[in-house]
Design an enzyme around this catalytic site. Structure first.
Site, mmCIF file in Angstrom:
data_model
loop_
_atom_site.group_PDB
_atom_site.id
_atom_site.type_symbol
_atom_site.label_atom_id
_atom_site.label_comp_id
_atom_site.label_asym_id
_atom_site.label_seq_id
_atom_site.Cartn_x
_atom_site.Cartn_y
_atom_site.Cartn_z
ATOM 1 N N LYS A 153 11.176 43.820 35.086
ATOM 2 C CA LYS A 153 11.136 45.353 34.989
ATOM 3 C C LYS A 153 10.588 45.276 33.343
ATOM 4 C CE LYS A 153 14.583 47.276 37.845
ATOM 5 N NZ LYS A 153 15.652 48.094 37.625
ATOM 6 N N ASP B 277 16.326 52.472 38.356
ATOM 7 C CA ASP B 277 16.681 51.760 39.792
ATOM 8 C C ASP B 277 15.526 51.756 40.777
ATOM 9 O OD1 ASP B 277 18.936 50.483 41.004
ATOM 10 O OD2 ASP B 277 19.271 52.162 42.237
ATOM 11 N N PHE C 21 8.277 39.718 40.736
ATOM 12 C CA PHE C 21 9.630 39.183 40.960
ATOM 13 C C PHE C 21 10.344 39.863 42.358
ATOM 14 C CE2 PHE C 21 10.032 42.885 38.517
ATOM 15 C CZ PHE C 21 10.715 43.536 39.296
ATOM 16 N N THR D 65 18.738 47.259 31.101
ATOM 17 C CA THR D 65 18.368 46.585 32.322
ATOM 18 C C THR D 65 18.846 45.023 31.958
ATOM 19 O OG1 THR D 65 16.731 45.772 33.923
ATOM 20 C CG2 THR D 65 16.016 46.261 31.697
ATOM 21 N N SER D 66 19.255 44.187 33.323
ATOM 22 C CA SER D 66 19.458 42.789 33.218
ATOM 23 C C SER D 66 18.061 42.067 33.708
ATOM 24 C CB SER D 66 20.426 42.408 34.297
ATOM 25 O OG SER D 66 20.219 42.921 35.567
ATOM 26 N N ASN D 67 16.912 42.930 34.107
ATOM 27 C CA ASN D 67 15.999 42.409 34.843
ATOM 28 C C ASN D 67 14.484 42.191 33.794
ATOM 29 O OD1 ASN D 67 13.355 42.534 36.302
ATOM 30 N ND2 ASN D 67 14.641 43.101 38.159
ATOM 31 N N ASP E 266 8.378 41.045 45.631
ATOM 32 C CA ASP E 266 6.796 41.086 45.535
ATOM 33 C C ASP E 266 6.016 40.114 46.154
ATOM 34 O OD1 ASP E 266 6.788 42.999 43.542
ATOM 35 O OD2 ASP E 266 6.763 41.776 41.865
HETATM 36 P P1 ITT Z 1 18.906 46.464 36.727
HETATM 37 O O1 ITT Z 1 19.551 45.502 35.697
HETATM 38 O O2 ITT Z 1 17.843 47.299 35.857
HETATM 39 O O3 ITT Z 1 19.710 47.238 37.800
HETATM 40 P P2 ITT Z 1 18.116 44.964 39.026
HETATM 41 O O4 ITT Z 1 17.249 43.648 39.211
HETATM 42 O O5 ITT Z 1 19.323 45.023 39.768
HETATM 43 O O6 ITT Z 1 18.127 45.329 37.549
HETATM 44 P P3 ITT Z 1 17.240 47.246 40.691
HETATM 45 O O7 ITT Z 1 18.634 47.612 41.393
HETATM 46 O O8 ITT Z 1 16.428 48.345 40.483
HETATM 47 O O9 ITT Z 1 17.230 46.139 39.661
HETATM 48 O O10 ITT Z 1 16.518 46.416 41.753
HETATM 49 C C1 ITT Z 1 16.962 46.249 43.305
HETATM 50 C C2 ITT Z 1 16.195 45.097 43.726
HETATM 51 O O11 ITT Z 1 14.832 45.437 43.963
HETATM 52 C C3 ITT Z 1 16.210 43.795 42.882
HETATM 53 O O12 ITT Z 1 16.791 42.674 43.652
HETATM 54 C C4 ITT Z 1 15.024 43.808 42.409
HETATM 55 O O13 ITT Z 1 14.697 42.270 42.341
HETATM 56 C C5 ITT Z 1 14.005 44.408 43.462
HETATM 57 N N1 ITT Z 1 12.946 45.043 42.826
HETATM 58 C C6 ITT Z 1 12.897 46.076 41.772
HETATM 59 N N2 ITT Z 1 11.657 46.282 41.673
HETATM 60 C C7 ITT Z 1 11.150 45.336 42.335
HETATM 61 C C8 ITT Z 1 9.520 45.111 42.122
HETATM 62 O O14 ITT Z 1 8.717 45.977 41.235
HETATM 63 N N3 ITT Z 1 8.988 44.463 42.944
HETATM 64 C C9 ITT Z 1 9.724 43.638 43.645
HETATM 65 N N4 ITT Z 1 11.054 43.744 43.716
HETATM 66 C C10 ITT Z 1 11.523 44.537 42.990
#
Ligand code: ITT
Length: 179
Positions: free
Chosen positions: A11, A61, A137, A6-8, A140
């Site tokens: 998470k 995802d 993030f 993941t880049s996040n 939220d």
């Molecule tokens: P990956 O590298 O894991 O894909 P990502 O940030 O692209 O990281 P996602 O595609 O799963 O992750 O997330 C889609 C969007 O939804 C992204 O802009 C996140 O910031 C947001 N998001 C995901 N989970 C969230 C949460 O628990 N609360 C608020 N926003 C969330």
């Protein structure tokens, strides 16, 4: 030890709090296809990663699905967050009576040579009228549950109810059931 690709960082922190220290973040990327469901995105991503890493791998995802917007941004959540952001979602919701929305999470997990397992979670809530809170993030600050936004909760409280808390909790159950 499990690789979480993941880049996040948000998470990653939430997943680590659910699973303990046995997670290692890998920011190596995988193709996120344009698909209709989170499940398809995860299955395709896991196929790409299979064989690239030497141990158990997980990806996740997630997305925000807004009732009044027929499920938008859904699988486009990352793109919508980058482009129109929370302010853009609030603008699209101006005048909407129905504020209902869901966060959904799909986790994919596999061990080398094994089938991919999927684990899901969903959190129902409402789109706030203005962003509030400093925690969490992404979406939220505009997602409310029981009168407070997810960004106003601590990480532990978020994990107790969230889409990711449920999907990773289900994965943890699966893993603990086998040992
Ligand atoms: P990956 O590298 O894991 O894909 P990502 O940030 O692209 O990281 P996602 O595609 O799963 O992750 O997330 C889609 C969007 O939804 C992204 O802009 C996140 O910031 C947001 N998001 C995901 N989970 C969230 C949460 O628990 N609360 C608020 N926003 C969330």
């Amino acid at each position: 030890m499990i690789y979480f690709v993941t880049s996040n960082r948000g998470k990653m922190e939430e997943a680590r709090a659910m699973l303990g220290m046995e997670l290692s973040q890998m920011d190596i990327g995988y193709p996120e296809i344009q698909a209709d469901t989170l499940e398809e995105v995860v299955i395709f991503g896991m196929k790409d990663l299979a064989g690239r890493l030497d141990g158990p791998v997980m990806i996740e995802d997630a997305g925000l699905f807004v009732d009044a917007l027929n499920g938008f941004p859904g699988v486009f959540s990352a793109y919508a967050q980058k482009t129109i952001g929370n302010a853009g979602i609030l603008r699209l919701m101006e005048g909407a009576k129905d504020r209902g929305a869901s966060f959904r999470s799909v986790v994919g997990y596999a061990e080398p040579g094994e089938e991919v397992r999927l684990f899901r979670g969903e959190l129902r809530g409402k789109i706030a009228f203005a962003p509030r809170g400093e925690g969490g993030f992404g979406y939220d600050p505009i997602f409310e549950v029981g009168g407070i936004t997810v960004a106003e909760m601590g990480l532990q409280d978020k994990n107790r109810i969230s889409h990711r808390g449920q999907s990773i909790g289900a994965m943890r159950e699966h893993l603990s059931g086998r040992t």
